[in-house]
Design a protein around this motif. Structure first.
Motif, PDB file in Angstrom:
ATOM      1  N   GLY A  90      -8.331   1.115  -5.160  1.00  0.00           N
ATOM      2  CA  GLY A  90      -8.165   0.109  -6.201  1.00  0.00           C
ATOM      3  C   GLY A  90      -6.729  -0.010  -6.675  1.00  0.00           C
ATOM      4  O   GLY A  90      -6.323  -1.038  -7.225  1.00  0.00           O
ATOM      5  N   HIS A  91      -5.934   1.032  -6.455  1.00  0.00           N
ATOM      6  CA  HIS A  91      -4.507   1.031  -6.804  1.00  0.00           C
ATOM      7  C   HIS A  91      -3.634   0.749  -5.581  1.00  0.00           C
ATOM      8  O   HIS A  91      -2.421   0.933  -5.636  1.00  0.00           O
ATOM      9  CB  HIS A  91      -4.112   2.384  -7.394  1.00  0.00           C
ATOM     10  N   ARG A  92      -4.254   0.339  -4.477  1.00  0.00           N
ATOM     11  CA  ARG A  92      -3.545   0.190  -3.201  1.00  0.00           C
ATOM     12  C   ARG A  92      -2.924   1.516  -2.791  1.00  0.00           C
ATOM     13  O   ARG A  92      -1.779   1.579  -2.348  1.00  0.00           O
ATOM     14  CB  ARG A  92      -2.480  -0.924  -3.276  1.00  0.00           C
ATOM     15  N   GLN A 144      -8.558  -3.069  -1.350  1.00  0.00           N
ATOM     16  CA  GLN A 144      -8.358  -2.959  -2.793  1.00  0.00           C
ATOM     17  C   GLN A 144      -9.530  -3.564  -3.554  1.00  0.00           C
ATOM     18  O   GLN A 144      -9.912  -3.050  -4.613  1.00  0.00           O
ATOM     19  CB  GLN A 144      -7.052  -3.626  -3.213  1.00  0.00           C
ATOM     20  N   ASP A 184      -6.029  -6.358   1.062  1.00  0.00           N
ATOM     21  CA  ASP A 184      -6.680  -6.979  -0.094  1.00  0.00           C
ATOM     22  C   ASP A 184      -8.171  -6.632  -0.143  1.00  0.00           C
ATOM     23  O   ASP A 184      -8.726  -6.379  -1.218  1.00  0.00           O
ATOM     24  CB  ASP A 184      -6.511  -8.498  -0.054  1.00  0.00           C
ATOM     25  N   TYR A 201      -5.944  -5.556 -11.505  1.00  0.00           N
ATOM     26  CA  TYR A 201      -4.802  -4.690 -11.225  1.00  0.00           C
ATOM     27  C   TYR A 201      -3.513  -5.402 -11.588  1.00  0.00           C
ATOM     28  O   TYR A 201      -3.243  -6.501 -11.108  1.00  0.00           O
ATOM     29  CB  TYR A 201      -4.783  -4.287  -9.750  1.00  0.00           C
ATOM     30  N   PHE A 215       0.844  -1.198   0.000  1.00  0.00           N
ATOM     31  CA  PHE A 215       0.000   0.000   0.000  1.00  0.00           C
ATOM     32  C   PHE A 215       0.879   1.249   0.000  1.00  0.00           C
ATOM     33  O   PHE A 215       1.979   1.244   0.553  1.00  0.00           O
ATOM     34  CB  PHE A 215      -0.926   0.021   1.215  1.00  0.00           C
TER      35      PHE A 215
END
Length: 431
Positions: free
Chosen positions: A249-251, A294, A291, A411, A230
């Protein structure tokens, strides 16, 4: 490449990973399947059986670990007659759950979402935010505090993902406020929060000295990258729900750097660095929570406003105020509980007086609770719990599949990019 051309338009883009072929003569199909011995061979056998020549094959793993690994297989072939194509498509759809065809005549139009780090630079700049805060609170009426808060916010707003987070020289008063609230919260969370949260909090305390000073987001960023991948994006204040969830969604965790007003350290009407670091960071340092965060973030990308609001509600009932059973007792794992003295005290009633709980608990069901209203400015009247954290993850995955978005997203951890499973157009209207 087409991607680069379309990205030059701020309000319109087409997303689909194309190879360097004469695309007028080619057809693309994508198949998502389990990664097992012979999985690719079985896919290729279908093309061979229908006597169809392939021009290109590309595979990509969707998971970071081997556990439950799925892959997306992109296949390109010359366009063929409808009968032959329909036979191939029927064959593939019988064998695989997700078979996606690139069809120029049916390109869906979906809300804009960030695809990569370049797009993430717009976070906090392009979407309107409607704040509903308590304007009578001291931090809105104290002019000196507002001036300092805006000074920090200006530094944060200049931060771009991938660059070092701005360093803040906190004042003596700000450090005193941090120590006071942290010492109170630290005692409360021991009784209220789950071991999942507490284990990570102890590790962070030892690594970054939470007890003694306000940690710098630059150090938090490095810590989270090493633990779960992250990253931190410093932000000036409250973001739109779409931007905040899309970044997950992109961490990427969008995080404020200012601290609440010193006169009321026990409460703040808007997120501050206490809420972010005491509440969220120990959770983002946990692989399974990262997880789950995300997963919600990816589901939010490109979704329509109604479903976006429902995902925001589920985020509230899980990662902000979620609870789960642990050794027969209900314990919190949400950041809103961990960072609020009021929430800790109410939640703790369940721990102290099992027969006379002041707080109400309901079994979490995303299909029911996605449309449940909740208060923002007061202590939560109801907490949602699951039998385990893993159950919460599975419930959300099942709910995500019900949203019926016109395309899928995955991703790419190598390129740090969200990739669509079919071509889509994006817009910035009604964000």
């Amino acid at each position: 490449m087409l991607n680069k051309i379309f990205r030059s338009f701020p309000c319109f883009s087409t997303i689909f990973p194309k190879r360097n072929f004469a695309i007028d003569y080619l057809q693309d199909v994508e198949i998502i399947t389990r990664d097992y011995y012979g999985s690719l061979r079985n896919i290729l056998k279908s093309f061979s059986n229908h006597k169809i020549n392939l021009s290109d094959i590309e595979t990509l793993k969707l998971n970071r670990t081997a556990k439950g690994q799925n892959i997306v297989v992109k296949l390109t072939f010359e366009k063929i007659d409808d009968y032959k194509f329909n036979e191939l498509l029927f064959d593939l759809q019988q064998r695989y759950d997700e078979v996606l065809i690139d069809n120029d005549s049916q390109i869906p139009l979906v809300p804009w979402y960030p695809r990569n780090d370049e797009d993430l630079k717009t976070i906090g700049l392009i979407m309107e935010v409607k704040e509903e805060n308590n304007q009578d609170h001291p931090q809105f009426k104290d002019h000196e505090y507002r001036k300092r808060r805006e000074e920090i916010a200006k530094l944060s707003q200049q931060h771009l993902i991938g660059e070092p987070v701005p360093y803040i020289n906190y004042t003596e008063q700000e450090e005193v406020t941090w120590k006071k609230i942290y010492s109170i919260l630290r005692e409360r969370v021991e009784k209220v929060m789950s071991q999942r949260y507490l284990r990570n909090l102890v590790k962070i305390e030892n690594a970054l000295g939470f007890k003694y000073k306000i940690p710098q987001l630059r150090d938090i960023d490095a810590y989270l990258k090493a633990e779960t991948g992250f990253r931190i994006k410093a932000t000036h204040g409250i973001l739109s729900q779409r931007e905040f969830l899309n970044a997950l969604g992109h961490r990427v965790f969008c995080c404020t750097q200012y601290i609440r007003h010193h006169s009321t350290p026990e409460y703040t009407p808007e997120p501050d660095i206490v809420h972010e670091l005491v509440g969220h960071v120990p959770l983002f340092a946990d692989k399974e929570v990262a997880d789950l965060s995300q997963e919600i973030g990816i589901l939010s990308c490109g979704t329509e406003q109604k479903d976006l609001s429902r995902l925001g509600t589920l985020y509230w009932f899980t990662l902000e105020f979620g609870a789960c059973k642990e050794n027969g007792q209900i314990k919190g794992f949400g950041a809103g509980i961990a960072s609020s003295i009021g929430e800790c005290d109410v939640s703790n009633i369940q721990y102290l007086f099992q027969n006379f709980p002041k707080a109400n608990y309901e079994k979490f069901d995303p299909f029911i609770h996605a449309d449940r209203p909740y208060p923002i400015q007061t202590v939560q009247p109801v907490y949602m719990y699951t039998e385990s954290f893993e159950e919460a993850m599975q419930e959300l995955i099942i709910f995500g599949k019900s949203l019926q978005k016109p395309f899928g997203l995955y991703y790419d951890f190598i390129e740090k990019e969200l990739k669509a499973t079919k071509r889509v157009k994006t817009h910035l209207n009604n964000q």
